[in-house]
Scaffold this active site. Sequence first.
Site, PDB file in Angstrom:
ATOM      1  N   GLY A 162       0.937  -1.105  -0.050  1.00 37.82           N
ATOM      2  CA  GLY A 162       0.034  -0.085   0.032  1.00 37.82           C
ATOM      3  C   GLY A 162       0.818   1.240   0.075  1.00 37.82           C
ATOM      4  O   GLY A 162       2.160   1.053   0.061  1.00 37.82           O
ATOM      5  N   ASP A 213       1.112  -8.779   1.810  1.00 40.78           N
ATOM      6  CA  ASP A 213      -0.185  -7.952   1.014  1.00 40.78           C
ATOM      7  C   ASP A 213      -0.943  -8.892   0.167  1.00 40.78           C
ATOM      8  O   ASP A 213      -0.405  -9.638  -0.700  1.00 40.78           O
ATOM      9  CB  ASP A 213       0.538  -6.977   0.330  1.00 40.78           C
ATOM     10  CG  ASP A 213      -0.568  -5.346   0.287  1.00 40.78           C
ATOM     11  OD1 ASP A 213      -0.140  -4.448   0.679  1.00 40.78           O
ATOM     12  OD2 ASP A 213      -1.638  -6.020  -0.445  1.00 40.78           O
ATOM     13  N   GLY A 264      -3.272  -2.513  -2.418  1.00 35.80           N
ATOM     14  CA  GLY A 264      -1.985  -2.147  -2.824  1.00 35.80           C
ATOM     15  C   GLY A 264      -1.342  -2.746  -4.078  1.00 35.80           C
ATOM     16  O   GLY A 264      -2.081  -3.276  -4.681  1.00 35.80           O
ATOM     17  N   LEU A 312      -0.722  -2.663   8.964  1.00 33.86           N
ATOM     18  CA  LEU A 312      -1.282  -1.776   8.450  1.00 33.86           C
ATOM     19  C   LEU A 312      -2.476  -2.135   7.406  1.00 33.86           C
ATOM     20  O   LEU A 312      -2.837  -1.221   6.922  1.00 33.86           O
ATOM     21  CB  LEU A 312      -0.143  -1.166   7.333  1.00 33.86           C
ATOM     22  CG  LEU A 312       0.961  -0.150   7.880  1.00 33.86           C
ATOM     23  CD1 LEU A 312       2.078  -0.092   6.855  1.00 33.86           C
ATOM     24  CD2 LEU A 312       0.541   1.062   8.356  1.00 33.86           C
ATOM     25  N   THR A 370     -12.585  -7.008   6.989  1.00 34.65           N
ATOM     26  CA  THR A 370     -11.141  -6.641   6.990  1.00 34.65           C
ATOM     27  C   THR A 370     -10.630  -5.974   8.361  1.00 34.65           C
ATOM     28  O   THR A 370      -9.370  -6.626   8.494  1.00 34.65           O
ATOM     29  CB  THR A 370     -10.677  -5.851   5.661  1.00 34.65           C
ATOM     30  OG1 THR A 370     -11.473  -6.331   4.643  1.00 34.65           O
ATOM     31  CG2 THR A 370      -9.315  -5.667   5.439  1.00 34.65           C
ATOM     32  N   TYR A 430     -16.328   2.464   9.440  1.00 34.77           N
ATOM     33  CA  TYR A 430     -14.839   2.492   9.413  1.00 34.77           C
ATOM     34  C   TYR A 430     -14.111   2.957  10.651  1.00 34.77           C
ATOM     35  O   TYR A 430     -13.382   2.123  11.466  1.00 34.77           O
ATOM     36  CB  TYR A 430     -14.336   3.297   8.342  1.00 34.77           C
ATOM     37  CG  TYR A 430     -12.842   3.395   8.140  1.00 34.77           C
ATOM     38  CD1 TYR A 430     -12.014   2.212   7.988  1.00 34.77           C
ATOM     39  CD2 TYR A 430     -12.191   4.949   8.248  1.00 34.77           C
ATOM     40  CE1 TYR A 430     -10.715   2.409   7.682  1.00 34.77           C
ATOM     41  CE2 TYR A 430     -10.718   4.935   8.027  1.00 34.77           C
ATOM     42  CZ  TYR A 430     -10.005   3.549   7.856  1.00 34.77           C
ATOM     43  OH  TYR A 430      -8.616   3.750   7.660  1.00 34.77           O
TER      44      TYR A 430
END
Length: 326
Positions: free
Chosen positions: A10, A31, A36, A76, A95, A149
Amino acid sequence: MRVLVTGAAGFIGSHLSELLVAQGHFVVALDDLSTGRIENLAALDDHESFRFVEGDCLDKTLVAKLMNDCDACVHLAAAVGVKLIVERPVHTIETNVKATEIVLETAAEHGSPVLLASTSEVYGKSDKAPFREDDDISLGPTTHSRWAYACSKALDEWLALAYARERGLPVTITRFFNTVGPRQTGRYGMVLPTFAAQALKGDPITVYGSGEQTRCFAHVRDVVKAVVRLLTEPSAVGRVFNVGTSEEVTISALAERVKTRAASASPIVFIPYEKAYAEGFEDMPRRVPDVTRLREALGFVPETPLDEIIDDVLADQRKRLEAPPA
Ligand code: UDP
């Protein structure tokens, strides 16, 4: 150190991986390449202190295997960008919550320190400025998917701190405030790469709402420096840190500055929120970090001036526009 970086392909992850390797650390980059891009890691391709693994943080066996091989983890990997979040709320919640749970559980089993990336979104729509880490948070209703979020990242923070208290897991939490710079794409709705691309193409620069809302933009180069320092700072363990700058700008002033610095003829247009996002979208009128805690812990805070940041983003967007289509 050998550091497992999730979400390494990302925007922030790739800059962080480069800095870690430049400082002599070994990076294991995980990832799933959903948002990303492998090209973000091109500079590390074939580097002896770098290994890329394409995979999902929801794959516990894989995460455990990689964690076992590392001394620390920077987590991250997350659903990113207001646009994506509003359009795919199930993906966002799953996620952010499930993957973090797996990373923390695995880190606790291996005793690996974790730095968890969180976000200024967790402050929600509180009208206080600046935000301090211990301030109350104020989220909107569950019927507005934007708040999924903030809520999912707040839950991540609670879980991380719970692991710290109950299982002695060394965790540090960073709340990033509008991190920008080269490699950030406008595809997920982020304002600065969007404005820069619009200005360079001569397209209308799209300011949402009145343009009076403010943000503080931090250069990714400064932000990853803070992350690496926090990762090795014993006094940071078990704490939450705002990571951002104090230079505040309205979004319409940002549009003007991008236009001027790009020497662009683009018109600046104002678009109502309901047209830009889903009906009932709530924006944050003001978002300013108090970075006292970060300054006290590290002796520095992100300070690259906005004009320099805009120039870097314009240069990056110019390169993309000139590149032949993939
Ligand atoms: N924004 C805008 N035009 C765009 C994209 C975003 O005016 O093309 C606004 C957005 O509504 C918000 C601010 O710019 O007020 C920052 O948006 P971004 O998605 O970059 O970050 P966040 O909302 O998470 O602060």
